[in-house]
Design an enzyme around this catalytic site. Structure first.
Site, PDB file in Angstrom:
ATOM      1  N   GLU B 193       0.801  -1.222   0.000  1.00  0.00           N
ATOM      2  CA  GLU B 193       0.000   0.000   0.000  1.00  0.00           C
ATOM      3  C   GLU B 193       0.837   1.278   0.000  1.00  0.00           C
ATOM      4  O   GLU B 193       0.397   2.299  -0.512  1.00  0.00           O
ATOM      5  CB  GLU B 193      -0.937   0.012   1.214  1.00  0.00           C
ATOM      6  CG  GLU B 193      -2.003  -1.076   1.201  1.00  0.00           C
ATOM      7  CD  GLU B 193      -3.058  -0.847   0.135  1.00  0.00           C
ATOM      8  OE1 GLU B 193      -3.357   0.333  -0.142  1.00  0.00           O
ATOM      9  OE2 GLU B 193      -3.554  -1.830  -0.431  1.00  0.00           O
ATOM     10  N   SER B 473     -52.535 -28.070  29.357  1.00  0.00           N
ATOM     11  CA  SER B 473     -52.343 -28.808  30.611  1.00  0.00           C
ATOM     12  C   SER B 473     -51.052 -28.464  31.348  1.00  0.00           C
ATOM     13  O   SER B 473     -50.827 -28.973  32.446  1.00  0.00           O
ATOM     14  CB  SER B 473     -52.366 -30.307  30.329  1.00  0.00           C
ATOM     15  OG  SER B 473     -53.561 -30.645  29.681  1.00  0.00           O
TER      16      SER B 473
END
Lengths: 197, 776
Positions: B193, B473
């Protein structure tokens, strides 16, 4: 500057833990033998424990695989429930012993948060060990969290069923806690309960 | 004066003087302009300088809170599934190698494993990196030894990072220090870079000249000749528009940054700022996170070929995305390697070795981050009660949860496989079948797993928390527990007969049994085990709805259900999580504790901010809990849940309750073993009817989970105030072991029946307690 992490502060605590543990390995090596014939479902049976050397964990976390006969056409008579008798000693895992020891040291040095963290770790390993709840209740007592202290001790009594020595300690602690909040009648009741063991 | 002179001069030599004064004017103007420019530029510079310094020295990034799973504890004697340990180590990015000589490596053999842990700074203590030798016997961890062969009683692996709480821009990063970055990464970045990085003063004139040539050739602005410093400025301070104006700002700022700070400081900021990929809506910034995102490993453990790929990605994370464009990515990586070798940073051999390596990218699905949306949802809800959003998404908090990735995986797959099997069996009506699950540790109250739907990775409707469904239930244990407190015993005969309860609106409530048969006189425990509706309604009406509501609230329901008779059969709607609190309390012997997903929250430095303590409260006596636990075991041994033992070993005690709502729209099962409590719901989001009941659906998921989990057996402890007696079931009277149709039932002292059944003679009529003591 950067907050990036991972300090390696080294072995301070863990050396202590290690030292304690190595010693306690031997102590911890007591275990359970389980298994009598027939299906016996719901009740923890401590009558047959002790004596035979096995890795400690199998007892402290409560794994007991019992041979059992279950078939589709089972009759109701097969559901029989043994009546447990008090046990005298309770094998502990070395890891739990080490954690209890550090919790105790942390408590004495006033690091209550660290002590609680150690107890939480111990609880995850051996949630049925009443000693953990005893220590925990005592920490809450020292911190003045009276009602939590009592509840934790009560949880301990639930885990200590059949262990007279532990029950006596727990009820004495409950008596202390109750005196702490000025509940002298409750304290007396707890004391009487303690001495019934 | 000028006015006077002007005519004079104009009269004297108009032709010769005019150009000179014009030039002078221009020069004067230019001087003024440049002075103004200088002042403005100076002000601008000062302003830029302030900006550069403020941001660089302040809090540079909003750091998302990090959320961790529970750390795996290792101790001798532990029952530890080796497959689960392997999964955990893979989740932590450990490499399976022949020689584990560095942290993050493991040697794996059939009965032993050598793990070189990385260590972790836990809030309570530091876990140092260690070499641990784990010895197994089957699924039991027999011993742990350190490198000197000493026994280690207890050790913790690092916790798996399971997610974060991101700010609006969805930027995510794991900060690293410069010294954590591999040398090769820094060299690669500089070589690729910005070769002159350590020599230029923030900008590179050579670079700009080169870029200009390119731009002129192209006829537009496409290249900036950026240094690393400029790239940092661009991403850190400026917007991403490619305009000349921005470029003009960038240059002085880069110089200023370079002037104020050292090259290393700038490089470190660069390492953490740079954009390196996109994980869904989450932007992956910095090499620390990128390393985890692509390789599931910490940056300092990366090898040359991995480092080269990351360095190469800077140029175009999306163009070179190694998951979508592996060929391009490999080309780019190899180019980086080539440059490194040509510049003499690495040897030819190292280059060739690295080029031979595959990309080594982990599958995105295997990453734990983002894998548990339902559980994270729960964590976030609990956190938001205490912390403002901006603290959560910017302060870098560390959140330690109870999530157990193994249990979570087991739960998800139990749900998915069962749903698939049900769809295969029932076809179209259950095409859209959905589910939700909550799994806890009964004694600690910690939430171990949460499943929000059959596609557990999908971050959508969280059924475990938000599906409000009739519990059917599942409510019954509360009814029967209230009945026990009101003086009923397990042997009391209930009337399973048609019942009609007049309602205020003039109508009547006439509950039916599931099989539309009334069963006559039924022992209390069996009415629950078989889930008979009529006897339950009779019981509930006789003790009163208030007792049932009170019991539900004591067990953990925070709201107050309306006192409709249909409450007795579970008309009330609840989320799986809400009803789980009830079963959690029952599994914990009547000690209610908050269901905790979060253990601890610390700031970014590890200082504890909040703790979610284990606060218990005994809400039901140990004796009554013992009785209801007996009945709930009857459910799984001989009642509606008995099919669990088609798959579970008979020696494993489990207890629980099936639930099916009216018209079969919901299939439930809630139950527990010694160290696992799980609630499962199955149903359709549009509330359509199901072709199966609680035991035909949810129970299968639950059973599948327990088969995978191999939990500890549930052991109900017999409290002092409990005695067991032989009871004749048909009459509920005392009997003896030798008689037909009898069973041992627990009673609270003093509540056992007084009368004897016909079969029993005097000798056998003794209490079991006495009987046993006598023979010992």
């Amino acid at each position: 500057m950067l907050q990036a992490v991972v300090e390696t502060k080294a072995l301070r605590m863990s050396t202590v833990v290690k030292a304690v543990c190595v010693g306690s390995v031997i102590l911890g090596l007591a275990g359970c033998v389980s298994g009598t014939g027939g299906y016996r479902p719901p009740v923890e049976d401590r009558t047959e424990q002790g004596g035979v050397i096995q890795p400690a964990e199998s007892t402290s976390t409560g794994v007991m695989v019992r041979p059992a006969v279950v078939s589709e056409g089972r009759t109701e008579q097969q559901v029989s429930v043994p009546v447990p008798t008090p046990m005298t000693s309770r094998p502990q895992n070395p890891a739990v012993i080490a954690l209890l020891k550090s919790a105790d040291q942390q408590k004495s040095s006033g690091s209550m948060q660290a002590a609680e963290s150690s107890l939480e770790r111990a609880q995850r390993i051996a949630p049925r060990d009443p000693e953990i709840y005893y220590q925990w209740a005592d920490i809450r007592r020292l911190e003045g969290q009276w009602s939590q202290a009592e509840q934790l001790a009560l949880k301990g009594t639930n885990m200590a069923i059949g262990d007279a020595i532990m029950l006596r300690r727990l009820w004495l602690l409950i008596a202390d806690i109750r005196s702490g909040v000025g509940d002298s009648a409750g304290a007396k009741q707890a004391k009487n309960k303690a001495f019934s063991y | 004066m000028a006015k006077k002179r002007a005519p004079k001069s104009s009269s004297r030599g108009r032709s010769s003087k005019k150009p000179r004064s014009f030039l002078k004017k221009i020069l004067f103007l230019l001087l003024k302009i440049s002075l103004l420019g200088l002042v403005l530029g100076g002000i601008g510079l000062i302003y830029l300088d302030m900006q550069v310094k403020n941001k660089f020295e302040g809090k540079r990034w909003a750091l998302p809170a990090k959320v961790y799973a529970r750390p795996l504890e290792l101790y001798a004697g532990q029952v530890l599934d080796r497959a689960a340990l392997k999964q955990e180590l893979k989740g932590l990015g450990y490499r399976f190698v022949n020689r584990a000589d560095r942290p993050g490596m493991v040697e794996w053999a059939s009965s032993r494993a050598r793990v070189h842990t990385r260590g972790f700074s836990f809030p309570d203590s530091d876990e140092p990196p260690r070499k641990l030798m784990l010895n197994f016997s089957g699924n039991q961890l027999m011993s742990i030894r350190d490198e000197r062969g000493k026994n280690v009683s207890l050790s913790r692996l690092e916790p798996i990072l399971i997610g974060g709480i991101y700010p609006k821009d969805n930027e995510d990063r794991d900060l690293i220090r410069l010294d954590q970055a591999p040398e090769a990464l820094l060299s690669a970045l500089i070589q690729i870079e910005d070769r002159e990085y350590y020599n230029h003063f923030g900008i590179s004139l050579k670079g700009i000249a080169r870029a200009m040539v390119v731009n002129v050739k192209a006829g537009r602005f496409i290249q900036g000749g950026s240094t690393l410093t400029q790239q940092l400025i661009k991403n850190f301070y400026l917007t991403s528009d490619r305009t000349l104006a921005r470029k003009l700002m960038e240059l002085p700022m880069a110089v200023l940054l370079d002037f104020h700070y050292s090259k290393d400081e700038i490089l470190e900021a660069y390492l953490n700022e740079v954009y390196l990929g996109q994980a869904g809506s989450r932007a992956v910034h910095g090499f620390g996170l990128a390393s985890q995102y692509y390789f599931a490993q910490p940056i300092n453990e990366l090898k040359l070929h991995q480092v080269a790929l990351l360095a190469g990605l800077v140029k175009g994370p999306s163009y070179y995305d190694p998951r979508r464009h592996p060929k391009r990515a490999k080309g780019r990586r190899d180019l980086v390697l080539k440059v490194l070798q040509e510049q003499g940073v690495i040897s030819m051999k190292a280059r060739l070795d690295a080029e031979k390596r595959p990309l080594g990218i982990v599958k995105q699905r295997s990453l734990h981050k983002g894998a548990y949306p339902a559980y994270l949802d729960l964590v976030k809800r609990q956190l938001r009660e205490e912390y403002p959003e901006e603290v959560l998404n910017s302060e870098g908090l560390r959140v330690f949860t109870s999530l157990n990735p193994t249990v979570q995986t087991h739960s998800e797959s139990a749900l998915a496989t069962t749903v698939t099997a049900l769809q295969k069996r029932y076809g179209k009506p259950v095409k859209e079948l959905q589910g939700g699950m909550v799994v806890t540790d009964p004694q600690t109250g910690e939430v171990l797993a949460l499943v929000g739907g059959r596609n557990a990775r999908y971050q959508g409707f969280n059924r475990a928390l938000d599906a409000q469904r009739s519990i059917g239930s599942l409510v019954k244990p509360a009814v029967y527990l209230a009945g026990l407190e009101a003086g009923y015993t397990l042997a009391t005969l209930l009337d399973d007969q048609p019942v009609s309860v007049p309602l205020p609106n003039g109508k009547s409530w006439v509950p039916q049994n599931f099989d539309h048969v009334s069963h006559g006189k039924v022992p209390y425990f069996r009415a629950l085990a078989k889930s008979y509706n009529q006897s339950t309604a009779q019981l509930g009406m006789s003790i009163g709805l208030d007792r049932v509501i009170d019991m539900l609230q004591r067990l953990g329901i925070s709201r107050k259900p309306k006192p409709y008779p249909s409450l007795l059969l579970g008309a009330e709607s609840m989320s799986p999580f809400e009803i789980a609190t009830v079963y959690q309390t029952i599994a914990a012997n009547g000690f209610r504790a908050p269901m905790r997903a979060i253990r601890l929250v610390t700031d970014s430095e590890g200082v504890e901010l909040s703790r979610y303590p284990f606060d218990v409260k005994q809400v039901v006596s140990a004796e009554n809990m013992h009785l209801i636990q007996y009945a709930l075991q009857a459910v799984t041994r001989e009642g509606t849940g008995r099919s669990v033992y088609n798959r579970l070993p008979a020696g494993l005690n489990v207890a629980g309750k099936t639930g099916t709502s009216n018209d079969q729209r919901d299939s439930w099962f809630a139950g527990f073993a010694g160290d696992r409590m799980a609630v499962v719901w199955l149903g359709l989001d549009d509330n359509g009817k199901l072709p199966f009941t609680g035991s035909g659906g949810a129970l299968k998921v639950w059973t599948e989970l327990m088969v995978k989990e191999q939990p500890h057996s549930f052991m109900s402890v017999q409290p002092e105030g409990i005695e067991y007696y032989w009871i004749e079931e048909s009459t509920g009277l005392l009997s003896a072991e030798q008689c037909e149709g009898v069973r041992q039932l627990p009673f609270i002292k003093g509540t056992a029946p007084q009368d004897y059944a016909e079969c029993a003679d005097n000798k056998q009529n003794e209490s079991v307690d006495w009987f046993k003591r006598w023979f010992r």
